[in-house]
Design a protein around this motif. Sequence first.
Motif, PDB file in Angstrom:
ATOM      1  N   GLY A  65       0.818  -1.226   0.000  1.00 40.62           N
ATOM      2  CA  GLY A  65       0.000   0.000   0.000  1.00 40.62           C
ATOM      3  C   GLY A  65       0.847   1.269   0.000  1.00 40.62           C
ATOM      4  N   LYS A  66       2.090   1.169  -0.480  1.00 41.11           N
ATOM      5  CA  LYS A  66       2.967   2.359  -0.527  1.00 41.11           C
ATOM      6  C   LYS A  66       2.305   3.477  -1.311  1.00 41.11           C
ATOM      7  N   GLY A  67       1.771   3.117  -2.492  1.00 41.98           N
ATOM      8  CA  GLY A  67       1.178   4.127  -3.370  1.00 41.98           C
ATOM      9  C   GLY A  67      -0.006   4.818  -2.710  1.00 41.98           C
ATOM     10  N   ALA A  83       6.442   8.062  -7.793  1.00 46.10           N
ATOM     11  CA  ALA A  83       6.522   6.601  -7.735  1.00 46.10           C
ATOM     12  C   ALA A  83       7.348   6.125  -8.926  1.00 46.10           C
ATOM     13  N   THR A  84       8.493   5.500  -8.646  1.00 42.90           N
ATOM     14  CA  THR A  84       9.334   5.087  -9.778  1.00 42.90           C
ATOM     15  C   THR A  84       8.633   3.997 -10.614  1.00 42.90           C
ATOM     16  N   GLY A  85       7.755   3.193  -9.983  1.00 42.17           N
ATOM     17  CA  GLY A  85       6.985   2.213 -10.756  1.00 42.17           C
ATOM     18  C   GLY A  85       6.135   2.916 -11.820  1.00 42.17           C
ATOM     19  N   VAL A  88       8.356   4.023 -14.641  1.00 43.30           N
ATOM     20  CA  VAL A  88       8.720   2.888 -15.487  1.00 43.30           C
ATOM     21  C   VAL A  88       7.543   2.536 -16.417  1.00 43.30           C
ATOM     22  N   ARG A  89       6.324   2.494 -15.843  1.00 48.51           N
ATOM     23  CA  ARG A  89       5.157   2.147 -16.674  1.00 48.51           C
ATOM     24  C   ARG A  89       4.909   3.194 -17.759  1.00 48.51           C
ATOM     25  N   GLU A  90       5.101   4.486 -17.421  1.00 44.91           N
ATOM     26  CA  GLU A  90       4.944   5.532 -18.451  1.00 44.91           C
ATOM     27  C   GLU A  90       5.916   5.291 -19.591  1.00 44.91           C
ATOM     28  N   GLY A 109       9.151  -9.628 -13.246  1.00 46.50           N
ATOM     29  CA  GLY A 109       9.234  -9.334 -11.812  1.00 46.50           C
ATOM     30  C   GLY A 109      10.622  -8.924 -11.358  1.00 46.50           C
ATOM     31  N   GLN A 110      11.491  -8.546 -12.311  1.00 43.94           N
ATOM     32  CA  GLN A 110      12.868  -8.169 -11.948  1.00 43.94           C
ATOM     33  C   GLN A 110      12.984  -6.656 -11.795  1.00 43.94           C
ATOM     34  N   LEU A 111      14.102  -6.203 -11.262  1.00 46.26           N
ATOM     35  CA  LEU A 111      14.335  -4.763 -11.120  1.00 46.26           C
ATOM     36  C   LEU A 111      14.969  -4.204 -12.384  1.00 46.26           C
ATOM     37  N   VAL A 112      14.560  -2.997 -12.714  1.00 49.11           N
ATOM     38  CA  VAL A 112      15.164  -2.250 -13.813  1.00 49.11           C
ATOM     39  C   VAL A 112      16.556  -1.795 -13.328  1.00 49.11           C
ATOM     40  N   SER A 113      17.477  -1.584 -14.258  1.00 51.26           N
ATOM     41  CA  SER A 113      18.842  -1.228 -13.818  1.00 51.26           C
ATOM     42  C   SER A 113      18.857   0.105 -13.065  1.00 51.26           C
ATOM     43  N   ASP A 139       8.268   6.842  -3.690  1.00 56.01           N
ATOM     44  CA  ASP A 139       7.595   5.556  -3.485  1.00 56.01           C
ATOM     45  C   ASP A 139       8.224   4.555  -4.455  1.00 56.01           C
ATOM     46  N   GLY A 140       8.881   3.547  -3.901  1.00 56.83           N
ATOM     47  CA  GLY A 140       9.523   2.540  -4.758  1.00 56.83           C
ATOM     48  C   GLY A 140      10.966   2.870  -5.090  1.00 56.83           C
ATOM     49  N   PHE A 141      11.508   3.876  -4.482  1.00 55.91           N
ATOM     50  CA  PHE A 141      12.916   4.256  -4.659  1.00 55.91           C
ATOM     51  C   PHE A 141      13.422   4.787  -3.330  1.00 55.91           C
ATOM     52  N   PRO A 142      14.578   4.374  -2.843  1.00 57.40           N
ATOM     53  CA  PRO A 142      15.507   3.395  -3.433  1.00 57.40           C
ATOM     54  C   PRO A 142      15.079   1.956  -3.153  1.00 57.40           C
ATOM     55  N   ARG A 143      15.474   1.084  -4.063  1.00 52.74           N
ATOM     56  CA  ARG A 143      15.107  -0.328  -3.941  1.00 52.74           C
ATOM     57  C   ARG A 143      16.333  -1.232  -3.910  1.00 52.74           C
ATOM     58  N   THR A 144      17.491  -0.624  -4.008  1.00 50.18           N
ATOM     59  CA  THR A 144      18.742  -1.384  -3.857  1.00 50.18           C
ATOM     60  C   THR A 144      19.667  -0.526  -2.991  1.00 50.18           C
ATOM     61  N   ARG A 146      22.606   0.249  -3.679  1.00 43.51           N
ATOM     62  CA  ARG A 146      23.308   1.187  -4.569  1.00 43.51           C
ATOM     63  C   ARG A 146      22.475   2.456  -4.785  1.00 43.51           C
ATOM     64  N   GLN A 147      21.168   2.272  -5.007  1.00 46.85           N
ATOM     65  CA  GLN A 147      20.296   3.447  -5.178  1.00 46.85           C
ATOM     66  C   GLN A 147      20.262   4.269  -3.889  1.00 46.85           C
ATOM     67  N   ALA A 148      20.231   3.577  -2.738  1.00 50.30           N
ATOM     68  CA  ALA A 148      20.181   4.293  -1.456  1.00 50.30           C
ATOM     69  C   ALA A 148      21.464   5.092  -1.241  1.00 50.30           C
ATOM     70  N   GLN A 220      -5.978  -4.782 -15.117  1.00 52.66           N
ATOM     71  CA  GLN A 220      -4.980  -5.247 -14.152  1.00 52.66           C
ATOM     72  C   GLN A 220      -3.598  -4.945 -14.693  1.00 52.66           C
ATOM     73  N   ARG A 221      -2.656  -4.662 -13.822  1.00 53.38           N
ATOM     74  CA  ARG A 221      -1.274  -4.497 -14.264  1.00 53.38           C
ATOM     75  C   ARG A 221      -0.777  -5.828 -14.789  1.00 53.38           C
ATOM     76  N   SER A 222       0.017  -5.791 -15.855  1.00 55.73           N
ATOM     77  CA  SER A 222       0.469  -7.057 -16.454  1.00 55.73           C
ATOM     78  C   SER A 222       1.412  -7.817 -15.518  1.00 55.73           C
ATOM     79  N   GLU A 231       7.581 -13.659  -7.599  1.00 57.67           N
ATOM     80  CA  GLU A 231       8.968 -13.320  -7.930  1.00 57.67           C
ATOM     81  C   GLU A 231       9.310 -11.916  -7.412  1.00 57.67           C
ATOM     82  N   ARG A 232       8.358 -10.972  -7.521  1.00 63.80           N
ATOM     83  CA  ARG A 232       8.624  -9.615  -7.015  1.00 63.80           C
ATOM     84  C   ARG A 232       8.851  -9.634  -5.509  1.00 63.80           C
ATOM     85  N   LEU A 233       8.087 -10.482  -4.811  1.00 67.50           N
ATOM     86  CA  LEU A 233       8.284 -10.586  -3.353  1.00 67.50           C
ATOM     87  C   LEU A 233       9.662 -11.179  -3.039  1.00 67.50           C
TER      88      LEU A 233
HETATM   89  N1  LIG Z   1      13.679   1.812  -7.772  1.00 66.30           N
HETATM   90  C1  LIG Z   1      13.518   0.840  -8.687  1.00 66.30           C
HETATM   91  N2  LIG Z   1      14.582   0.109  -9.092  1.00 66.30           N
HETATM   92  C2  LIG Z   1      14.452  -0.856 -10.019  1.00 66.30           C
HETATM   93  N3  LIG Z   1      13.283  -1.184 -10.613  1.00 66.30           N
HETATM   94  C3  LIG Z   1      12.187  -0.470 -10.247  1.00 66.30           C
HETATM   95  C4  LIG Z   1      12.250   0.575  -9.265  1.00 66.30           C
HETATM   96  N4  LIG Z   1      11.014   1.108  -9.116  1.00 66.30           N
HETATM   97  C5  LIG Z   1      10.213   0.418  -9.947  1.00 66.30           C
HETATM   98  N5  LIG Z   1      10.907  -0.523 -10.618  1.00 66.30           N
HETATM   99  C6  LIG Z   1      10.372  -1.481 -11.628  1.00 66.30           C
HETATM  100  O1  LIG Z   1       8.982  -1.231 -11.802  1.00 66.30           O
HETATM  101  C7  LIG Z   1       8.192  -2.358 -11.363  1.00 66.30           C
HETATM  102  C8  LIG Z   1       6.905  -1.865 -10.722  1.00 66.30           C
HETATM  103  O2  LIG Z   1       7.224  -1.099  -9.593  1.00 66.30           O
HETATM  104  P1  LIG Z   1       6.106  -0.719  -8.509  1.00 66.30           P
HETATM  105  O3  LIG Z   1       4.922  -0.150  -9.196  1.00 66.30           O
HETATM  106  O4  LIG Z   1       6.771   0.121  -7.480  1.00 66.30           O
HETATM  107  O5  LIG Z   1       5.688  -2.132  -7.963  1.00 66.30           O
HETATM  108  P2  LIG Z   1       5.500  -2.881  -6.566  1.00 66.30           P
HETATM  109  O6  LIG Z   1       4.033  -3.090  -6.471  1.00 66.30           O
HETATM  110  O7  LIG Z   1       6.248  -4.176  -6.834  1.00 66.30           O
HETATM  111  O8  LIG Z   1       6.061  -2.108  -5.415  1.00 66.30           O
HETATM  112  C9  LIG Z   1       9.127  -3.133 -10.441  1.00 66.30           C
HETATM  113  O9  LIG Z   1       8.792  -4.514 -10.359  1.00 66.30           O
HETATM  114  C10 LIG Z   1      10.471  -2.921 -11.140  1.00 66.30           C
HETATM  115  O10 LIG Z   1      10.592  -3.747 -12.283  1.00 66.30           O
END
Ligand SMILES: Nc1ncnc2c1ncn2[C@@H]1O[C@H](COP(=O)(O)OP(=O)(O)O)[C@@H](O)[C@H]1O
Length: 286
Positions: A65-67, A83-85, A88-90, A109-113, A139-144, A146-148, A220-222, A231-233
């Motif tokens: 429920g971050k968003g 929200a970085t998600g 990414v979707r845009e 379900g992987q992270l973007v670079s 929201d959704g950043f930092p997620r690694t 390295r990003q932090a 629904q989101r793909s 996998e995302r979890l």
């Molecule tokens: N900070 C980030 N670093 C890497 N990938 C990201 C980041 N933020 C978003 N993404 C990518 O966008 C997808 C969707 O992100 P998000 O909407 O935040 O989903 P979630 O519901 O998993 O928190 C992630 O699974 C990932 O592929």
Amino acid sequence: MAVSLRAIRNIRFSSFLYRALSSSLSSGADLKSSAFFGHSKSLPLRAEPKDRNVQWVFLGCPGVGKGTYASRLSNLLGVPHIATGDLVREELNSSGPLASQLEEVVNQGQLVSDEIIINLLSKRLEAGEAKGESGFILDGFPRTIRQAEILEGVTDIDLVVNLKLQEEALLAKCLGRRICSECGGNYNVASIDIKGENGKPGMYMAPLLPPPHCASKLIQRSDDTEEVVKERLRVYNEMSRPVEEFYRQRGKLLEFTLPGGIPESWPKLLQALNLEDPEVKQSAAA
Ligand SMILES: Nc1ncnc2c1ncn2[C@@H]1O[C@H](COP(=O)(O)OP(=O)(O)O)[C@@H](O)[C@H]1O
């Protein structure tokens, strides 16, 4: 006069942060080199404004429920919710050069670079700068880690809210998520009812159903399929869980376990943050 001076300072700050983030990518600070991490505090560009709005981060597993809560706080505090998600979707829905590459990564379900994410975030901050935005709720950043490290190297984050929810609810919440294809409204059709056992409290979360005019337009989101959410979890636990510790060690982490749905959780979250929502106050008084 005071207002316009403040606005100018804020614009300068936003520009500074944007340049700092961009330069952390392009200045030869090779992100892969450990030397960069060791010296991130001494990056030449660092935003240290005296007068700025809140700079908060929201952490938490997919579906927590971050968003929802970041967006409510953004309305309450008048700061942008970034929200970085969404960024990414845009990008993957655009016809840009990265679109198909991003689609593949996200749908697995992987992270973007880190490089792509920081570029998208820098661009978003630059666009905000043009509109005079100040402060942010990320929201959704930092997620690694390295990003932090990169973020910590360019600005001071005031507070990191780590949202938590019982594990059993996360998958159901992701699978129940729906978006109105017309207005973009977020809903959830899942009805979550976890029985308390072995001293663990039970929890009920009512569905958040759409109004009639959205009901036939839900999508629904793909990446919200069972396989991809699992996998995302897993990726969250491996790559993002250490970010919680990163901020805990710096004394910035506020842990907040959601006690239920929005009606129970929102007032408690406000309390934990020492904030007041006039609408919550009014309904409590009624
Ligand atoms: N900070 C980030 N670093 C890497 N990938 C990201 C980041 N933020 C978003 N993404 C990518 O966008 C997808 C969707 O992100 P998000 O909407 O935040 O989903 P979630 O519901 O998993 O928190 C992630 O699974 C990932 O592929």
